[in-house]
Design a protein around this motif. Structure first.
Motif, short mmCIF file in Angstrom:
data_model
loop_
_atom_site.label_atom_id
_atom_site.label_comp_id
_atom_site.label_asym_id
_atom_site.label_seq_id
_atom_site.Cartn_x
_atom_site.Cartn_y
_atom_site.Cartn_z
N VAL A 32 0.07 -4.02 10.78
CA VAL A 32 0.56 -2.64 10.69
C VAL A 32 0.71 -2.09 12.10
CG1 VAL A 32 -0.01 -0.31 9.91
CG2 VAL A 32 -0.53 -2.28 8.47
N SER A 33 1.85 -1.43 12.35
CA SER A 33 2.08 -0.86 13.68
C SER A 33 2.50 0.60 13.54
CB SER A 33 3.17 -1.64 14.42
OG SER A 33 4.38 -1.60 13.72
N GLY A 34 1.60 1.49 13.89
CA GLY A 34 1.92 2.91 13.90
C GLY A 34 2.26 3.46 12.53
N THR A 35 3.21 4.38 12.53
CA THR A 35 3.64 5.01 11.28
C THR A 35 5.11 4.70 11.06
OG1 THR A 35 4.24 7.04 12.42
CG2 THR A 35 1.99 6.90 11.55
N GLN A 38 8.23 -0.33 8.08
CA GLN A 38 7.84 -1.64 8.59
C GLN A 38 8.74 -2.67 7.91
OE1 GLN A 38 4.53 -1.94 10.47
NE2 GLN A 38 4.99 0.23 10.64
N VAL A 41 4.88 -6.34 6.52
CA VAL A 41 3.56 -5.97 7.02
C VAL A 41 2.49 -6.53 6.09
CG1 VAL A 41 3.59 -3.73 5.85
CG2 VAL A 41 2.16 -4.04 7.84
N TYR A 43 -1.44 -6.00 4.93
CA TYR A 43 -2.55 -5.05 4.90
C TYR A 43 -3.88 -5.78 4.75
CZ TYR A 43 1.44 -2.09 3.73
OH TYR A 43 2.68 -1.47 3.72
N GLY A 91 5.66 0.59 4.66
CA GLY A 91 5.21 1.52 5.69
C GLY A 91 3.84 1.14 6.20
N ALA A 92 3.27 2.02 6.99
CA ALA A 92 1.96 1.77 7.59
C ALA A 92 0.84 1.75 6.55
CB ALA A 92 1.68 2.83 8.65
N ASP A 96 2.93 3.44 0.73
CA ASP A 96 4.25 3.88 1.21
C ASP A 96 5.41 3.25 0.45
OD1 ASP A 96 3.02 5.52 3.08
OD2 ASP A 96 3.36 4.15 4.77
#
Length: 182
Positions: A32-35, A38, A41, A43, A91-92, A96
């Motif tokens: 995960v990179s930031g907000t 993506q 990704v 988790y 998303g992050a 999301d």
């Protein structure tokens, strides 16, 4: 590196008069990179390690439906995962990606009614990996995705449940890949 191929095939559907789109996404899962959005990704890096691979292919069937193929490699070996098409891009945060894409939307969300949460109304891609951590799943349905309605494939903790009150659930969201289905 991201590889996305979305092409319109030369043939035209006689029934609808539209082109028959094919989508191919090939990615490596990243941390995960930031907000924000993506591409792919993980988790849960123990189950879906950084650098493991995912490929998603979507293409029309001869009878006007849709076929979706999921391949993963380099993930946890000898394990069953649930996997489904979701409504939003990755998303992050695992949530999301939104809920499962449904051809006929359940008016009650989250959807756990087997009349809606089933492999005829959703795309279920459950798979079991081999000793090397590779697996493949395929789903064929008799409908097409709505424009911008389906945007990712999420890999879940376990096989998809089918019983009342739990239909469509498959545990935690372990990884996600963004796919431009329509």
């Amino acid at each position: 590196m991201t590889t996305v191929l979305a092409v319109s095939m030369a043939s035209v559907s006689a029934a609808s008069g539209t082109n028959c789109p094919v989508t191919l996404v090939h990615e490596r899962y990243q941390a995960v990179s930031g907000t924000g959005a993506q591409e792919a990704v993980t988790y849960d890096t123990a189950s879906v390690p950084v650098g493991s691979r995912v490929t998603v292919l979507k293409h029309p069937t001869a009878d006007g439906g849709t076929r979706v193929v999921l391949r993963i490699s380099g993930v946890q070996a000898n394990r069953t995962f649930g996997a489904h098409v979701h409504t939003k891009p990755c998303g992050a945060l695992p949530a999301d990606a939104g809920p499962h894409y449904q051809n006929v939307l359940d008016p009650k969300q989250p959807s756990t009614d087997p009349a809606y949460a089933n492999p005829r109304n959703e795309i279920w891609l459950d798979l079991t990996t081999d000793r090397r951590g590779s697996g493949r799943a395929e789903a064929v349905v008799d409908w097409k995705f709505r424009e911008q309605g389906a945007r990712s494939v999420v890999v879940h903790e376990h096989a998809t449940n089918t019983h009342e009150g739990h239909a469509g659930t498959a545990g935690a969201r372990l990884a996600c890949v963004t796919v431009p289905f329509a």
